[in-house]
Write an enzyme that holds these catalytic residues in place. Structure first.
Site, PDB file in Angstrom:
ATOM      1  N   LYS A 104       0.476  -1.290  -0.136  1.00  0.00           N
ATOM      2  CA  LYS A 104       0.151  -0.244  -0.027  1.00  0.00           C
ATOM      3  C   LYS A 104       0.796   1.314   0.055  1.00  0.00           C
ATOM      4  O   LYS A 104       0.156   2.222  -0.977  1.00  0.00           O
ATOM      5  CB  LYS A 104      -0.704   0.214   1.358  1.00  0.00           C
ATOM      6  CG  LYS A 104      -0.609   0.093   2.599  1.00  0.00           C
ATOM      7  CD  LYS A 104      -0.135  -1.342   2.742  1.00  0.00           C
ATOM      8  CE  LYS A 104       0.095  -1.226   4.566  1.00  0.00           C
ATOM      9  NZ  LYS A 104       0.054  -2.983   5.492  1.00  0.00           N
ATOM     10  N   ASP A 200      -1.099   3.529   8.103  1.00  0.00           N
ATOM     11  CA  ASP A 200      -2.008   2.852   7.370  1.00  0.00           C
ATOM     12  C   ASP A 200      -2.841   2.586   6.516  1.00  0.00           C
ATOM     13  O   ASP A 200      -3.466   2.829   6.113  1.00  0.00           O
ATOM     14  CB  ASP A 200      -2.116   1.524   8.373  1.00  0.00           C
ATOM     15  CG  ASP A 200      -2.350   0.117   7.386  1.00  0.00           C
ATOM     16  OD1 ASP A 200      -1.750  -0.197   6.975  1.00  0.00           O
ATOM     17  OD2 ASP A 200      -3.245  -0.251   7.573  1.00  0.00           O
ATOM     18  N   LYS A 204      -4.422   3.402   2.791  1.00  0.00           N
ATOM     19  CA  LYS A 204      -5.841   2.929   2.652  1.00  0.00           C
ATOM     20  C   LYS A 204      -6.839   3.786   1.373  1.00  0.00           C
ATOM     21  O   LYS A 204      -7.686   3.895   0.796  1.00  0.00           O
ATOM     22  CB  LYS A 204      -6.068   1.597   3.176  1.00  0.00           C
ATOM     23  CG  LYS A 204      -4.656   1.186   3.445  1.00  0.00           C
ATOM     24  CD  LYS A 204      -5.159  -0.116   4.174  1.00  0.00           C
ATOM     25  CE  LYS A 204      -3.867  -1.113   4.931  1.00  0.00           C
ATOM     26  NZ  LYS A 204      -4.551  -2.150   6.293  1.00  0.00           N
TER      27      LYS A 204
END
Length: 396
Positions: A104, A200, A204
């Site tokens: 990612k 994180d 995304k």
């Protein structure tokens, strides 16, 4: 037989090898075979030698050996980190090989460049596993919802933080104690910053927003990245009494011809799919102007769930290596700053509050909570000026 190369034989790379090996017959039939294995791992790039393992004969430390092998049609990048993963992916695409990834960070930073390279070289760059582990959400956004104007995406995009918040809600545990438990179980890294501070989840939601809104959206363009380190058990209990669950959400919403994008703790109404998603599971809500709300739910991480998504992309790359339409980076001003972002706020306070501010809820110890109507964040903060705020969260 289709030859592939795997870059990085870690948790995800190892899972990819296991899925290909264990599901060889099923994969073969999906590729038009008779059950005999059709995908062959011809190269593995790794620093280890894998002595005595099946991979011993194919492991290499030289990426050029892979990129110069004309029999390799798909390169699987499961290395993690921005470099050298980006350089390797770009070189593979430029050499006429499709690239499949779970990374990612690379997709969020360089997705526009890699999609452009794939298009130029008549191959594909596929990244289903970069968001939601084994949950299919990227392919539906790209392929199945193309007749829709996607107006909002909101989701639990990080299993570690959801596990922590679940434990805090149902066991009344403190954040620090649950974090240690998550680390002991392997849900959280030794350095949990990327998870608990929202990095994180931000990568995304920017990936998903880019697909939905047709623009590459850098993480630094988002209005806000706020993690869960500031949440205590009082916040969790107060929200529960008010009929809400606290979740760390990535939210992207179209606002006129612009967009609001953020990652922050949100109060979510109990009884909804998002609020009911517990433990390390993920859930992503996608709203389209024709289909209304769809929710994608499942294991958002882990070796085999993530590997499942990777192998699905490998099969897609072999079947029909059609490049996705590249996206240009969003223009300045497309993503609203926090002050202009329309939100609903939940505020916990010991001060006297007026019903003019919104719905007032009586809590314990004389405290009150206010849930405002939706308005630009800057306007709401002006209305709340003078109130001693003990906790502030957004409301989905």
């Amino acid at each position: 037989m289709f030859n592939i190369a795997i870059l990085g034989m870690g948790v995800v790379g190892g899972g990819v090898y296991e899925v290909i090996k264990n599901n060889a017959s099923a994969i073969s039939h999906k590729l038009g075979g008779n059950g005999e294995p059709l995908i062959n791992v011809a190269h593995v790039l790794d620093l280890r030698s894998f002595e005595g393992h099946d991979l011993e004969k194919v492991v290499t430390k030289d990426f050029d050996k892979i990129v110069n092998d004309p029999t390799v049609s798909v390169v699987v990048e499961t290395m993690g980190g921005a470099q050298p993963a980006f350089d390797f992916s770009l070189k593979a695409l430029e050499s006429g090989k499709s690239v499949v990834t779970s990374n990612k960070e690379v997709v969020a930073k360089y997705g526009d460049v890699l999609l452009e390279a794939a298009k130029k070289n008549n191959v594909c760059y596929l990244y289903e596993a970069s968001v939601g582990g084994g949950i299919p959400v990227i392919a539906p956004l790209i392929n199945c919802l193309t007749a829709n104007k996607v107006t909002k995406i909101a989701g639990i995009l990080n299993g570690t933080t959801n596990y922590i918040l679940t434990k805090m809600l149902y066991e009344g545990a403190a954040f620090e104690d649950v974090l240690k438990d998550a680390q002991a179980k392997g849900y959280a890294e030794k350095d949990p910053t990327a998870d608990v501070e929202g990095f994180d989840a931000l990568r995304k939601i920017c990936i998903l927003a880019g697909i939905a809104f047709g623009k590459h959206i850098p993480t630094e363009a988002a209005a806000l990245r706020r993690g869960i380190t500031g949440i205590d058990s009082a916040d969790i209990a107060a929200a529960a009494k008010a009929g809400y669950a606290v979740k760390l959400l990535g939210v992207a919403e179209q606002v006129g011809d612009k967009a609001s994008i953020m990652v922050a703790p949100h109060l979510v109404k109990q009884g909804t799919q998002i609020a009911s998603t517990v433990d390390v599971f993920n859930a992503v809500s996608v709203t389209g102007n024709m289909v209304d709300e769809l929710v994608f739910y499942g294991r958002g991480a882990g070796s085999l769930p993530t590997a499942s998504a990777v192998v699905s992309d490998i099969i897609q790359a072999i079947r029909c290596p059609v490049a996705e339409t590249p996206r240009k980076c969003c223009e300045e001003g497309f993503v609203l700053p926090l002050e202009e972002t329309p939100v609903k706020l939940y505020v916990r306070t010991a001060s006297a509050v007026s019903a003019e501010l919104g719905t007032v809820i009586d809590l314990e110890n004389g405290e009150k909570a206010v849930i405002t109507e939706k308005a630009p964040y800057g306007e709401l903060k002006k209305k709340l000026a003078g109130i001693e705020i003990k906790a502030e969260h957004f409301v989905l």
